[in-house]
Write a protein that holds these residues in place. Structure first.
Motif, PDB file in Angstrom:
ATOM      1  N   UNK A  67      10.464 -19.574 -57.762  1.00  0.00           N
ATOM      2  CA  UNK A  67      10.974 -20.898 -57.411  1.00  0.00           C
ATOM      3  C   UNK A  67      10.298 -22.008 -58.212  1.00  0.00           C
ATOM      4  N   UNK A  68       9.162 -21.725 -58.818  1.00  0.00           N
ATOM      5  CA  UNK A  68       8.473 -22.761 -59.595  1.00  0.00           C
ATOM      6  C   UNK A  68       8.893 -22.750 -61.063  1.00  0.00           C
ATOM      7  N   UNK A  69       8.790 -21.595 -61.729  1.00  0.00           N
ATOM      8  CA  UNK A  69       9.049 -21.558 -63.171  1.00  0.00           C
ATOM      9  C   UNK A  69      10.415 -20.970 -63.521  1.00  0.00           C
ATOM     10  N   UNK A  70      11.070 -20.330 -62.565  1.00  0.00           N
ATOM     11  CA  UNK A  70      12.391 -19.768 -62.804  1.00  0.00           C
ATOM     12  C   UNK A  70      12.386 -18.395 -63.451  1.00  0.00           C
ATOM     13  N   UNK A  71      11.210 -17.848 -63.747  1.00  0.00           N
ATOM     14  CA  UNK A  71      11.119 -16.524 -64.372  1.00  0.00           C
ATOM     15  C   UNK A  71      11.422 -15.439 -63.337  1.00  0.00           C
ATOM     16  N   UNK A  72      11.854 -14.295 -63.843  1.00  0.00           N
ATOM     17  CA  UNK A  72      12.050 -13.153 -62.958  1.00  0.00           C
ATOM     18  C   UNK A  72      10.689 -12.631 -62.519  1.00  0.00           C
ATOM     19  N   UNK A  73      10.564 -12.345 -61.247  1.00  0.00           N
ATOM     20  CA  UNK A  73       9.316 -11.795 -60.710  1.00  0.00           C
ATOM     21  C   UNK A  73       9.355 -10.290 -60.954  1.00  0.00           C
ATOM     22  N   UNK A  74       8.341  -9.733 -61.609  1.00  0.00           N
ATOM     23  CA  UNK A  74       8.340  -8.294 -61.892  1.00  0.00           C
ATOM     24  C   UNK A  74       8.463  -7.459 -60.616  1.00  0.00           C
ATOM     25  N   UNK A  75       9.145  -6.334 -60.759  1.00  0.00           N
ATOM     26  CA  UNK A  75       9.385  -5.436 -59.629  1.00  0.00           C
ATOM     27  C   UNK A  75       8.087  -5.041 -58.926  1.00  0.00           C
ATOM     28  N   UNK A  76       7.037  -4.778 -59.698  1.00  0.00           N
ATOM     29  CA  UNK A  76       5.764  -4.361 -59.109  1.00  0.00           C
ATOM     30  C   UNK A  76       5.213  -5.436 -58.173  1.00  0.00           C
ATOM     31  N   UNK A  77       5.368  -6.697 -58.557  1.00  0.00           N
ATOM     32  CA  UNK A  77       4.915  -7.797 -57.704  1.00  0.00           C
ATOM     33  C   UNK A  77       5.765  -7.868 -56.436  1.00  0.00           C
ATOM     34  N   UNK A  78       7.061  -7.653 -56.577  1.00  0.00           N
ATOM     35  CA  UNK A  78       7.930  -7.676 -55.404  1.00  0.00           C
ATOM     36  C   UNK A  78       7.643  -6.488 -54.484  1.00  0.00           C
ATOM     37  N   UNK A  79       7.288  -5.351 -55.059  1.00  0.00           N
ATOM     38  CA  UNK A  79       6.942  -4.183 -54.231  1.00  0.00           C
ATOM     39  C   UNK A  79       5.712  -4.478 -53.377  1.00  0.00           C
ATOM     40  N   UNK A  80       4.739  -5.200 -53.973  1.00  0.00           N
ATOM     41  CA  UNK A  80       3.515  -5.534 -53.219  1.00  0.00           C
ATOM     42  C   UNK A  80       3.804  -6.514 -52.101  1.00  0.00           C
ATOM     43  N   UNK A  81       4.732  -7.434 -52.364  1.00  0.00           N
ATOM     44  CA  UNK A  81       5.035  -8.476 -51.374  1.00  0.00           C
ATOM     45  C   UNK A  81       6.494  -8.889 -51.571  1.00  0.00           C
ATOM     46  N   UNK A  82       7.418  -8.160 -50.944  1.00  0.00           N
ATOM     47  CA  UNK A  82       8.840  -8.379 -51.210  1.00  0.00           C
ATOM     48  C   UNK A  82       9.379  -9.740 -50.773  1.00  0.00           C
TER      49      UNK A  82
END
Length: 101
Positions: A67-82
């Motif tokens: 929501x800040x920079x508009x970049x895609x959040x890597x899957x590994x980061x989403x797995x840690x905290x979806x």
């Protein structure tokens, strides 16, 4: 027929992406169920709201985008905290430190 291989690769990547999204959706539902079992009502409401917001972003097609920079959040980061809303880089800069990542 040089483009056929590329099309197959794109479809395979798309299918992998959809499978990952379904895995993350399942994790979010697990976290939603866990949040409802928290003894601290305030923490339960906060966590429930964060998970419900993530599911809503997923339904709108904007899940996994910082929501800040508009970049895609890597899957590994989403797995840690979806339910996260920011990538690690933006979270570490101190922006939104009081806001759920």
């Amino acid at each position: 027929m040089a483009g056929t291989g590329s099309l197959h690769d794109l479809m395979r990547h798309y299918d992998q992406h959809l499978a990952r999204l379904e895995d993350l959706r399942a994790l979010l539902h697990e976290q939603l169920a866990a949040a409802t079992r928290l003894r601290d009502a305030r923490a339960a409401r906060r966590r429930t709201a964060a998970v419900e917001e993530a599911l809503e972003r997923m339904d709108r097609g904007c899940y996994g985008t910082c929501l800040r920079c508009g970049a895609l959040i890597p899957f590994e980061q989403l797995r840690r905290r979806p339910q996260r809303r920011r990538c690690d880089g933006c979270t570490e800069t101190g922006q939104g430190r009081h806001e759920a990542a």
